[in-house]
Design a protein around this motif. Structure first.
Motif, PDB file in Angstrom:
ATOM      1  N   LEU A   1       3.671   1.426  -0.686  1.00  0.00           N
ATOM      2  CA  LEU A   1       3.819   0.025  -1.072  1.00  0.00           C
ATOM      3  C   LEU A   1       3.251  -0.908  -0.003  1.00  0.00           C
ATOM      4  O   LEU A   1       2.567  -1.894  -0.326  1.00  0.00           O
ATOM      5  N   VAL A   2       3.513  -0.603   1.256  1.00  0.00           N
ATOM      6  CA  VAL A   2       2.991  -1.433   2.346  1.00  0.00           C
ATOM      7  C   VAL A   2       1.468  -1.375   2.379  1.00  0.00           C
ATOM      8  O   VAL A   2       0.790  -2.410   2.526  1.00  0.00           O
ATOM      9  N   ASP A   3       0.907  -0.193   2.228  1.00  0.00           N
ATOM     10  CA  ASP A   3      -0.549  -0.049   2.220  1.00  0.00           C
ATOM     11  C   ASP A   3      -1.170  -0.868   1.091  1.00  0.00           C
ATOM     12  O   ASP A   3      -2.173  -1.559   1.273  1.00  0.00           O
ATOM     13  N   TYR A   4      -0.549  -0.760  -0.084  1.00  0.00           N
ATOM     14  CA  TYR A   4      -1.073  -1.473  -1.253  1.00  0.00           C
ATOM     15  C   TYR A   4      -0.943  -2.980  -1.064  1.00  0.00           C
ATOM     16  O   TYR A   4      -1.874  -3.742  -1.379  1.00  0.00           O
ATOM     17  N   ALA A   5       0.201  -3.419  -0.552  1.00  0.00           N
ATOM     18  CA  ALA A   5       0.407  -4.851  -0.335  1.00  0.00           C
ATOM     19  C   ALA A   5      -0.631  -5.419   0.626  1.00  0.00           C
ATOM     20  O   ALA A   5      -1.258  -6.449   0.351  1.00  0.00           O
ATOM     21  N   LEU A   6      -0.829  -4.754   1.755  1.00  0.00           N
ATOM     22  CA  LEU A   6      -1.808  -5.228   2.730  1.00  0.00           C
ATOM     23  C   LEU A   6      -3.222  -5.237   2.155  1.00  0.00           C
ATOM     24  O   LEU A   6      -4.005  -6.166   2.399  1.00  0.00           O
ATOM     25  N   ALA A   7      -3.556  -4.210   1.380  1.00  0.00           N
ATOM     26  CA  ALA A   7      -4.894  -4.124   0.794  1.00  0.00           C
ATOM     27  C   ALA A   7      -5.147  -5.233  -0.221  1.00  0.00           C
ATOM     28  O   ALA A   7      -6.300  -5.558  -0.515  1.00  0.00           O
ATOM     29  N   HIS A   8      -4.064  -5.807  -0.752  1.00  0.00           N
ATOM     30  CA  HIS A   8      -4.204  -6.852  -1.767  1.00  0.00           C
ATOM     31  C   HIS A   8      -3.790  -8.225  -1.245  1.00  0.00           C
ATOM     32  O   HIS A   8      -3.548  -9.137  -2.027  1.00  0.00           O
ATOM     33  N   GLY A   9      -3.735  -8.370   0.084  1.00  0.00           N
ATOM     34  CA  GLY A   9      -3.590  -9.693   0.676  1.00  0.00           C
ATOM     35  C   GLY A   9      -2.207 -10.099   1.114  1.00  0.00           C
ATOM     36  O   GLY A   9      -2.036 -11.194   1.667  1.00  0.00           O
ATOM     37  N   VAL A  10      -1.182  -9.276   0.889  1.00  0.00           N
ATOM     38  CA  VAL A  10       0.178  -9.619   1.328  1.00  0.00           C
ATOM     39  C   VAL A  10       0.304  -9.318   2.820  1.00  0.00           C
ATOM     40  O   VAL A  10       0.007  -8.207   3.254  1.00  0.00           O
ATOM     41  N   ASN A  11       0.752 -10.308   3.601  1.00  0.00           N
ATOM     42  CA  ASN A  11       0.802 -10.079   5.044  1.00  0.00           C
ATOM     43  C   ASN A  11       2.108 -10.508   5.716  1.00  0.00           C
ATOM     44  O   ASN A  11       2.218 -10.486   6.940  1.00  0.00           O
TER      45      ASN A  11
ATOM     46  N   MET B   1      10.371  -5.997  -3.665  1.00  0.00           N
ATOM     47  CA  MET B   1       9.614  -5.223  -4.658  1.00  0.00           C
ATOM     48  C   MET B   1       9.794  -3.730  -4.418  1.00  0.00           C
ATOM     49  O   MET B   1       9.123  -3.140  -3.579  1.00  0.00           O
ATOM     50  N   THR B   2      10.700  -3.121  -5.171  1.00  0.00           N
ATOM     51  CA  THR B   2      11.013  -1.713  -4.993  1.00  0.00           C
ATOM     52  C   THR B   2       9.955  -0.812  -5.614  1.00  0.00           C
ATOM     53  O   THR B   2       9.690   0.280  -5.117  1.00  0.00           O
ATOM     54  N   PHE B   3       9.370  -1.267  -6.713  1.00  0.00           N
ATOM     55  CA  PHE B   3       8.431  -0.434  -7.453  1.00  0.00           C
ATOM     56  C   PHE B   3       7.041  -1.061  -7.515  1.00  0.00           C
ATOM     57  O   PHE B   3       6.878  -2.277  -7.438  1.00  0.00           O
ATOM     58  N   MET B   4       6.042  -0.199  -7.690  1.00  0.00           N
ATOM     59  CA  MET B   4       4.659  -0.638  -7.684  1.00  0.00           C
ATOM     60  C   MET B   4       4.373  -1.692  -8.748  1.00  0.00           C
ATOM     61  O   MET B   4       3.625  -2.646  -8.511  1.00  0.00           O
ATOM     62  N   GLU B   5       4.970  -1.549  -9.929  1.00  0.00           N
ATOM     63  CA  GLU B   5       4.677  -2.502 -10.998  1.00  0.00           C
ATOM     64  C   GLU B   5       5.175  -3.905 -10.650  1.00  0.00           C
ATOM     65  O   GLU B   5       4.574  -4.906 -11.059  1.00  0.00           O
TER      66      GLU B   5
ATOM     67  N   GLY C   1       8.939  -0.810  10.320  1.00  0.00           N
ATOM     68  CA  GLY C   1       8.131  -0.606  11.519  1.00  0.00           C
ATOM     69  C   GLY C   1       7.222   0.598  11.413  1.00  0.00           C
ATOM     70  O   GLY C   1       6.054   0.554  11.815  1.00  0.00           O
ATOM     71  N   ILE C   2       7.744   1.694  10.856  1.00  0.00           N
ATOM     72  CA  ILE C   2       6.931   2.910  10.687  1.00  0.00           C
ATOM     73  C   ILE C   2       5.742   2.631   9.780  1.00  0.00           C
ATOM     74  O   ILE C   2       4.603   3.026  10.072  1.00  0.00           O
ATOM     75  N   ALA C   3       6.000   1.950   8.664  1.00  0.00           N
ATOM     76  CA  ALA C   3       4.929   1.687   7.697  1.00  0.00           C
ATOM     77  C   ALA C   3       3.871   0.739   8.258  1.00  0.00           C
ATOM     78  O   ALA C   3       2.666   0.963   8.089  1.00  0.00           O
TER      79      ALA C   3
END
Length: 464
Positions: A99-109, A323-327, A127-129
């Motif tokens: 989820l963190v990877d996807y968020a960052l890749a789509h502009g969430v910071n 946001m617990t789930f990808m959708e 922190g790990i993510a």
């Protein structure tokens, strides 16, 4: 690491309970995680091309000039492992990383956490993510959650522990957590932050650069909000509850969002928004209530309307979503990529929707779980969640003569037993009142539980 567990669990759980939300769908719906997580994520993964990667709306922090995504990631509801034991980390780290990877890749910071979230493990997992990505690609927000022991020594220990858990040498946004609580909110404020010298310490930490922005999150008595704004302290941001229902008429003890927002605007203090969906209630609405919204924007979800409203006001820095789930993440990214501010006509539609919602006897629970664990084993948020869900779906009847009474009765009773085990239902509340002082929404929890239990008994016996 055992030291961290001692701080998080032994001290904080006295106030915040388990802090784990295994049903992240509270924010978007009322089906179970099993129904939402794997199947829906796989289904959505086939449509990732529909989610923009370069259209996120950003707001500029006037103090530090940070370029902050209007969508902020609330880390209170990370995906949880099934059947996690009470003494272990409940978080599914692999899913969090995705989820963190996807968020960052789509502009969430912007990522917001706290020492007490997710049984005390949210900071560590966050922190790990994030550590897997360049430090200048994200902003971390965490909090001073010194509820159980506000001494200077313990508070500083807690503050320094956050750096270790998050694996950082500076914190972008640091908050005094949950201002406004306590039977005397001003005295509680002095005990936690002023008389112990903690605010002065944190101001020096800001001067040293270990805190880049200092603010507070507000829940409860507005006197504490006004008191802090009147202090001779430069607040870089403030976190408030804002949604289109609280904007026109606050529920329970919720303070008028319009007032909170306007006071921040007077001082040019950026607002970080929490509860844009009011604990999920604005995402799961009866079809007849949102008919006009669907006619206006057929493709938009109920959540999208709420997030557009929360993000539209000038001065809003970011809007938090757990946001617990990808959708859920994908839907919110679409809404804010880019944000289309609500028009005057749409504000009127939302105003009418809010007025209609106020006709329903909802419990103003936001599923924060601060009331948990109940000493008598009740699943307080689960009870309120099921009740509110049935209200939204038209399955709470006023009379046995109602046209859909039989269907509504069946839906309520069967759903109640499925979602809340019998030994954890409202009938087991003895009115000890231990939960009341912990609720940031100031709900009279025993009274609401007894009201729901009375309704349950009446429909069980067909005496409504």
């Amino acid at each position: 690491m055992e030291e961290r567990k001692d701080i998080s669990r032994r001290n904080f759980l006295k106030i915040f309970g388990s802090g784990i939300v295994t049903t992240g769908v509270m924010l978007y719906g009322c089906s179970s995680p099993k129904e939402n997580s794997k199947d829906k994520s796989e289904e959505n993964n086939t449509n990732l091309g529909d989610v923009p990667t370069d259209k996120m709306t950003y707001r500029i922090n006037p103090t530090t000039k940070d370029k902050v995504s209007i969508l902020g990631y609330g880390c209170m509801r990370w995906p949880a492992k099934e059947n996690a034991k009470d003494d272990e980390n409940p978080i599914d780290q692999e899913e969090v990383n995705k989820l963190v990877d996807y968020a960052l890749a789509h502009g969430v910071n912007y990522f917001d956490t706290a020492p007490v979230y997710m049984r005390g493990y949210s900071e560590k997992s966050t922190g790990i993510a994030l550590k897997r990505h360049p430090r200048d690609k994200y902003y971390i927000a965490t909090k001073m959650s010194n509820f159980s022991d506000p001494s200077f020594e313990n508070s500083v220990k807690l503050y320094k522990q956050s750096f270790k858990e998050l694996q950082v040498d500076y914190i972008d946004y640091y908050l005094l957590h949950a201002i406004g609580g306590g039977s005397d909110c001003i005295q509680t404020l002095h005990d936690r932050f002023i008389d112990n010298g903690l605010i002065n310490y944190l101001l020096k930490e800001r001067e040293a650069g270990r805190i880049r922005n200092l603010g507070f999150s507000f829940h409860g008595d507005v006197k504490a909000f006004d008191y802090l704004l009147a202090m001779d302290v430069k607040w870089d941001f403030v976190q408030i509850q804002l949604n289109y229902l609280d904007w026109i008429k606050p529920l329970g003890a919720n303070i008028d969002a319009k007032y909170l927002y306007s006071e921040l605007r007077k001082k040019n203090i950026p607002a970080v928004i929490m509860e844009p969906l009011l604990g999920g209630r604005l995402a799961t609405l009866n079809e007849h209530i949102v008919k006009s919204l669907k006619e206006k924007r057929p493709e938009d979800s109920n959540a999208a309307w709420a997030f557009r409203f929360a993000g539209s006001p000038e001065g809003v820095l970011t809007v938090l979503s757990g946001m617990t789930f990808m959708e859920h993440l994908q839907d919110n990214i679409r809404t804010y990529s880019p944000l289309e501010p609500v028009s005057d006509e749409e504000k009127e539609l939302l105003n009418k929707t809010a007025i209609e919602l106020l006709q329903y006897p909802l419990v103003s629970c936001t599923n924060c779980e601060y009331c948990m664990p109940c000493p008598y084993g009740l699943n307080i948020p689960g009870i309120f969640k099921h009740y509110n869900k049935c209200v939204n779906e038209g399955n709470v009847s006023e009379s046995a003569k109602d046209e859909n009474y039989a269907k509504a009765r069946r839906a309520f009773l069967i759903g109640y037993d499925r979602s809340v085990p019998k030994l954890r239902q409202a009938s087991h509340c003895i009115g000890c009142n231990k939960c009341v002082s912990l609720c940031p929404q100031k709900i009279d929890i025993p009274e609401e539980l007894h009201r729901i239990d009375e309704y349950v008994e009446k429909i069980k016996q067909n005496k409504l």
